[in-house]
Design an enzyme around this catalytic site. Sequence first.
Site, PDB file in Angstrom:
ATOM      1  N   GLY A  30       0.876  -1.188   0.066  1.00 20.67           N
ATOM      2  CA  GLY A  30      -0.007   0.077  -0.099  1.00 20.67           C
ATOM      3  C   GLY A  30       0.939   1.224  -0.234  1.00 20.67           C
ATOM      4  N   SER A  31       0.174   2.454   0.153  1.00 18.91           N
ATOM      5  CA  SER A  31       0.973   3.653  -0.065  1.00 18.91           C
ATOM      6  C   SER A  31       1.840   3.886   0.836  1.00 18.91           C
ATOM      7  CB  SER A  31      -0.043   4.717  -0.214  1.00 18.91           C
ATOM      8  OG  SER A  31      -0.878   4.708   1.040  1.00 18.91           O
ATOM      9  N   GLU A  33       3.975   1.782   2.681  1.00 24.08           N
ATOM     10  CA  GLU A  33       5.091   1.090   2.575  1.00 24.08           C
ATOM     11  C   GLU A  33       5.774   1.432   1.314  1.00 24.08           C
ATOM     12  OE1 GLU A  33       1.622  -1.023   2.653  1.00 24.08           O
ATOM     13  OE2 GLU A  33       1.862   0.239   4.348  1.00 24.08           O
ATOM     14  N   GLU A  52      -4.426  -9.506   3.513  1.00 20.67           N
ATOM     15  CA  GLU A  52      -3.562  -9.318   4.566  1.00 20.67           C
ATOM     16  C   GLU A  52      -3.539 -10.423   5.353  1.00 20.67           C
ATOM     17  OE1 GLU A  52      -5.514  -6.682   3.587  1.00 20.67           O
ATOM     18  OE2 GLU A  52      -4.195  -5.070   3.238  1.00 20.67           O
ATOM     19  N   HIS A  75      -0.454  -3.249   5.546  1.00 19.75           N
ATOM     20  CA  HIS A  75      -0.727  -1.848   5.229  1.00 19.75           C
ATOM     21  C   HIS A  75      -1.619  -1.001   6.318  1.00 19.75           C
ATOM     22  CE1 HIS A  75      -1.668   1.840   2.937  1.00 19.75           C
ATOM     23  NE2 HIS A  75      -2.916   1.395   2.597  1.00 19.75           N
ATOM     24  N   HIS A 282     -13.875 -26.347  24.065  1.00 21.56           N
ATOM     25  CA  HIS A 282     -14.576 -25.818  23.041  1.00 21.56           C
ATOM     26  C   HIS A 282     -16.344 -25.591  23.168  1.00 21.56           C
ATOM     27  CE1 HIS A 282     -15.865 -26.124  18.241  1.00 21.56           C
ATOM     28  NE2 HIS A 282     -16.001 -24.771  18.727  1.00 21.56           N
ATOM     29  N   GLY A 401      -8.753 -21.481  16.155  1.00 22.00           N
ATOM     30  CA  GLY A 401     -10.268 -21.500  15.411  1.00 22.00           C
ATOM     31  C   GLY A 401     -10.539 -20.218  14.425  1.00 22.00           C
TER      32      GLY A 401
END
Length: 534
Positions: A30-31, A33, A52, A75, A282, A401
């Site tokens: 993205g901008s 980086e 991502e 980003h 769980h 999970g």
Amino acid sequence: MTTAPTTTVREAVLDLCRRTGMTTVFGNPGSTELRMLRDWPADFRYVLALQESLAVAMAAGHALGTGRAGLVSLHSAGGVGHGLGAVFNAYRDRVPVVVVAGQQSRSLLPLHPFLGADEPAEFPRPYVKWSRQTARAEDVPAALAEAHRVAMTHPRGPVFLSVPEDDWDAPAAPVPPRAVHGAFTAAPDALAELAARLDDCARPALVVGPGVDDEGAVDAVVALAERTRAGVWISPMSGRSGFPETHPLFQGFLPPVRGQLADRLAGHDVVVALGAPLFTYHVSGDGPLLPDDCELFHLDCDPAQAAWLPVGTSVLTTLRAGVESLTSLLKPTTRPTPPPRPQVARAVPTDPPSAAYVLDALAELLPPERVLVEEAPSHREALHARVPVRRAGAFLTTGSGALGWGLPLAVGRALAGDGRVVCVVGDGSALYSVQALWTAVRHRAPVTFVLLDNGGYEAVKALGRRLGAESVPGTDITGIDFPALATSFGCPSTEIETPERLRPELLRALEPAGGGPVLVRVRVRRETGSAYPD
């Protein structure tokens, strides 16, 4: 007089990455980086993920395959938000992932700019071990070096560094190399107490958690089990294996239900949990935590885990060092070997085939050196019962999970080398991260994806039936052509709907002529049972 730095933040960071082995970077650019990514060095590999969370999971798979920290570039605030489900998995599964996130320019931050993160260091907490945005640009390389050391120190896990985009061109000094040797052994008197109890008890048991595989202690645990003639269980919802499942002392997998777990351990008077958060449930349930007259000892490197455990005696130690020391203290035993684990009957062919029938075929055809990645919640118990894991590092799943982990984890693990990876995934899980097929194709990742399609979120339905809910809205998934979807990403695919075609098609997919990834979609019969039947 202090000499001015002759390098930039970017150059110092790249040098640090080279020296720590983090030259494969997973990300979605993205901008914020762009200054880091421009003039990308030829000795670095950038692996593009199309979302991502996939980048984080791929970095985790790569870390598990190489034994080094995975490096991922996210980003700013939005990209970090997308990746947090996978960061959560990495934290729970103790995977060392170094997350470097973009941030808007420092001069813009007081104005709450577009894409800016207001509290970047707080955003990923509590599911990172370390999180920071430095006060000064020149401190970024040293902060990254600290983050890497924290990620790789047991208990390992993800770390987070936010870097304003104008920091990369600022002057900074290189970071000198420094190592942290993280192995430590428990106090001798603590291990001597445990050794005495194991010598005197009648029927011990070991419960192996993901920490055993993570710390490379599988062979040490095998030696301990054979020395004590203890039955060995794998902890509930474990993200790794940790013990060869064809070994005669292996007893099976503990259920994530309170009373059922205690029932499985009935008859054992001393239980030693190794790198295992033993009481991972769980669903709610009644009954005791452990059987009556059962004493628990817990060996782990994580002081927080040791303090949390509701019963028993915890011994803080890294596992290989602790288990080897414990084994050396034990006397020879004459106690009988526990009976072997009962084997399930082979599944019979049906049309469409059951998941059990598919997994029987996979167990028959799967070479023992293959790494198996699983994210098929509806069929996890069947997979554990039918596809034994024989060696360390050969089984990966999520112990946490958050769905969407399996496909990109398999891609990252395959890119780490060591041969073909087999990923067993459900249709519901696959749709969280199916874009990983695109990355697999672009990098010719050797992965065989076995997609078990039962037309919905059958694990959710099974949990509903346990609660008496026969109909749960939003659990059917129909009308998706998975082979066509795979083909659109450039991934070869095949479709199996009858038992007759299963073995020949699986065999071809496990050894594809062209290498690279391949997807096998198997339409499987829907099950009607409830989750964790009493």
